[in-house]
Design an enzyme around this catalytic site. Structure first.
Site, PDB file in Angstrom:
ATOM      1  N   ALA A 192      72.869  64.459  81.606  1.00  0.00           N
ATOM      2  CA  ALA A 192      73.711  64.009  82.706  1.00  0.00           C
ATOM      3  C   ALA A 192      73.055  64.322  84.046  1.00  0.00           C
ATOM      4  O   ALA A 192      72.172  65.178  84.154  1.00  0.00           O
ATOM      5  CB  ALA A 192      75.085  64.674  82.621  1.00  0.00           C
ATOM      6  N   GLU A 235      75.763  63.848  73.997  1.00  0.00           N
ATOM      7  CA  GLU A 235      77.207  63.671  73.830  1.00  0.00           C
ATOM      8  C   GLU A 235      77.541  62.191  73.608  1.00  0.00           C
ATOM      9  O   GLU A 235      78.437  61.860  72.820  1.00  0.00           O
ATOM     10  CB  GLU A 235      77.939  64.220  75.051  1.00  0.00           C
ATOM     11  CG  GLU A 235      77.929  65.741  75.103  1.00  0.00           C
ATOM     12  CD  GLU A 235      78.634  66.305  76.316  1.00  0.00           C
ATOM     13  OE1 GLU A 235      79.636  67.029  76.136  1.00  0.00           O
ATOM     14  OE2 GLU A 235      78.182  66.022  77.441  1.00  0.00           O
TER      15      GLU A 235
END
Length: 278
Positions: free
Chosen positions: A80, A135
């Site tokens: 991220a 994820e």
């Protein structure tokens, strides 16, 4: 044959600059490529672009299987956007962002959409895949990796945060709560072969995309009703509240009073990836 059909399918569709989401489709299989050069990280904007690309494919009757892969050499989705995380947590600390907003973010929407997919979505991991990138892969139906995936894992604890994009729940679902806890507490990053042994990926092959195309072709040849039923009936709603709680708890890190955003900004300024941290 299928790889050839894909390469000669509809041309790539580009979304955003410099971030790119490309969709290539031919007959009943679609390949979605994500790229955000130079580092290959993903922000909420990138997650929104993936939602916008994948949702129509899930609704299209002619698309029977989807592959999600990276659009940069050596990167699936690196992790991220740490700068965006730092900014968001800083705003939580200032009171301008509610921690509850993390549960309704584009990143949360992407994970929920992939979880609920009634068509196989295969993550073809031919490169770095950590943190938020992993994820996203965890929310897919299955994960195929190649030796080029030299770093797979959830190393957020190394930055004094935790996986807040579904990782605590989806990893626990995949490998069991105890193993998932230890994996995240250690901030483990694994090679493709280690990830296979740990049950994080389903196969390791020379080229993940080639194998994903082969599997997608097989799934596409099955009964659509049967495939949809299997995916729907094996889905679980039990994680929804926990996923929302995870996202909110992540947002509440901005309320701890610690110098967390500052440390994250320093990491982002350092221009390095989580795979380099120990």
């Amino acid at each position: 044959m299928l790889a050839h059909r894909i390469s000669n399918g509809k041309g790539p569709r580009m979304t955003g600059k410099p971030l790119r989401v490309q969709v290539e489709s031919a007959e009943d299989v679609a390949v979605v490529r994500f790229a955000n050069p130079p580092h290959g990280t993903i922000s909420n904007g990138g997650a929104a672009d993936l939602v916008a690309a994948i949702r129509p494919l899930l609704a299209a009757a002619e698309t029977r299987a989807i592959i999600l892969t990276g659009g940069q050499d050596g990167i699936f989705i690196r992790h991220a956007d740490v700068r965006q995380i730092a900014t968001s947590l800083e705003r939580v600390g200032m009171g301008s962002v509610d921690p509850q907003a993390f549960a309704t973010s584009a990143f949360a929407e992407l994970g929920a959409m992939l979880d609920a997919a009634e068509k196989p979505v295969i993550a073809a991991i031919d490169g770095l895949c950590m943190g938020g990138g992993f994820e996203i892969a965890l929310a897919c139906t299955m994960r195929i990796a190649s030796p080029a995936a030299t770093a797979i894992g959830l190393p957020e604890i190394r930055l004094d945060i935790f996986p807040g994009g579904g990782g605590t729940q989806r990893l626990s679902r995949l490998v069991g709560r105890h193993r998932a806890r230890l994996f995240m507490l250690r901030g483990d990053v694994m090679t493709a072969s280690q990830a296979l042994a740990a049950g994080l990926v389903d196969e390791v092959v020379p080229c993940a995309l080639d194998r994903a195309l082969e599997l997608a072709g097989m799934f596409a040849g099955r009964s659509t009703a049967a495939v949809s039923a299997i995916l729907r009936l094996t889905a679980t709603d039990e994680d929804r509240e926990r996923l929302a709680a995870e996202a909110c708890r992540f947002g509440e890190l901005g309320l701890t009073g610690e110098a967390l955003p500052e440390a994250l900004f320093q990491f982002a300024e350092g221009d390095v990836g989580l795979e380099t941290m120990r």
